[in-house]
Enzyme design. Structure first.
Site, PDB file in Angstrom:
ATOM      1  CB  ALA A 206      -0.932   0.004   1.207  1.00  0.00           C
TER       2      ALA A 206
ATOM      3  CD  GLU B 174       6.482  14.472   1.176  1.00  0.00           C
ATOM      4  OE1 GLU B 174       5.559  15.227   0.824  1.00  0.00           O
ATOM      5  OE2 GLU B 174       7.302  14.745   2.063  1.00  0.00           O
TER       6      GLU B 174
END
Length: 382
Positions: free
Chosen positions: A132, A366
């Site tokens: 994930a 990010e």
């Protein structure tokens, strides 16, 4: 700086010069060894603390300086110009504490933010998992309510500052709802945050990246960030406001490579004259500087939108554009600067090869640049 004003004011320009000298004097001397030894530079962190940069990004009422994100991006850039790992050292606690700043209770802010400002504590951001990463809603780390506490089990990967931070923002599943079933918590490492391994990396070697694990980690409900089920929204809100600073880091890496290459070119002679006088090489540098200036402007614009409170609702797009463009520029510019130094650029005797390795991560963390394309496309097409 207003949202439409994309240049620094006089105070910010003067501050940039102060930070540049600080970075060159207090940070640069440790950069090569930190990279070579894959070691966290406590000397650099202590320098940040003594310069009160650990407090720069936080509200005044909790001991911070209350600096704008534009000003924070100036610091991130100037630090990255000499050492990307130290730039990340400056940025990571802000990422870890942004959920607390924007969604935490007053008690949570009052307890933990002053500790970050003084340098007593550092924070990390626990969102990604092995299965994930880009698809964070697929996380399996879960939290169950037990009286006035939550018991968290699972693991997180790609955690910057793993083992150094003593505070961790953790996102965990609290119900089966894909997006509304995630909740955010702030945990102290001493409560049971275990570091399973540290990664061996291509770049930013002075910043540890690792896998953290929770086995019945008990977190009091008072350390829940925001409401139950708001975790996904909090995570996306946080990344929108953090991604522009990754763009700033990328700009700093690229500018550092250009500055070093230019000085090298003025000294290096071939066929009786400095290679800085070779038009073909001059044009390479001119193109690189043009790209860096464009990236810097995009970063300032995205940061200014954060400072203005996202008045037009386009921050997600602006941040994604700034991060994507600046990181691609950093990768190209640093690669070109290695080329400008020729064989010497390929050696660890000079810093441009480190800058090239460090630049790569700005295209990945990010949210990969492919994810940024998705963010921008969604804004365009709805």
């Amino acid at each position: 700086m207003s949202e439409q004003q994309f240049s620094l004011d006089a105070e910010q320009i003067a501050f940039r010069e102060v930070i540049r000298k600080f970075a060159e004097d207090k940070i640069a001397p440790y950069a090569a060894d930190s990279d070579h030894n894959s070691a966290y530079s406590w000397e650099s962190f202590k320098a940040l603390e003594q310069m009160e940069l650990t407090a720069l990004s936080y509200p005044v009422e909790y001991g911070g300086s209350g600096a704008s994100l534009v000003t924070q991006s100036v610091v991130a850039e100037e630090l990255a110009r000499v050492c990307a790992s130290t730039s990340l050292m400056f940025l990571i606690s802000k990422l870890g504490m942004l959920p607390v700043i924007n969604f935490g209770s007053e008690a949570l802010k009052a307890k933990y933010l002053p500790r970050i400002c003084t340098g007593e504590s550092q924070a990390s951001y626990g969102l990604s998992e092995a299965d994930a990463g880009s698809d964070v809603a697929s996380m399996t780390t879960h939290a169950e309510k037990d009286g006035d506490s939550w018991v968290i089990n699972g693991s997180k990967c790609w955690i910057t500052n793993a083992g150094v931070s003593d505070l961790y923002t953790i996102f965990a599943r609290t119900s089966d709802d894909r997006h509304r079933g995630i909740t955010a918590f702030l945990a102290e490492a001493s409560w049971g945050v275990h570091v399973d391994k540290l990664e061996h990396k291509l770049g930013i070697k002075g910043s540890p990246t690792g896998v953290i694990r929770f086995d019945n980690l008990r977190v009091p409900d008072e350390n829940r960030i925001g409401e139950v089920g708001d975790g996904f929204t909090i995570a996306m809100h946080t990344l929108d406001r953090s991604r522009p600073t990754i763009g700033a880091q990328a700009v700093g890496i690229a500018q550092g490579a250009i500055d070093f290459a230019v000085n090298y070119m003025k000294d290096r002679k071939t066929f009786g004259k400095p290679i800085a006088e070779r038009q073909g090489l001059q044009w390479m540098v001119a193109e690189a500087q043009m790209q860096v200036e464009a990236a810097r402007t995009m970063v300032y614009r995205a940061c200014a939108a954060v400072d203005a409170g996202d008045p037009h609702g386009d921050l997600s797009q602006l941040g994604a554009m700034a991060k994507w463009f600046a990181s691609d520029v950093a990768m190209k510019v640093t690669t070109d600067c290695v080329q400008l130094l020729g064989g010497y650029g390929f050696t660890t005797e000079f810093p441009v090869e480190r800058m090239m390795r460090d630049a790569k991560i700005t295209q990945i963390y990010e949210g990969t640049n492919q994810i940024q394309r998705m963010v921008i496309s969604k804004k365009i097409f709805g």
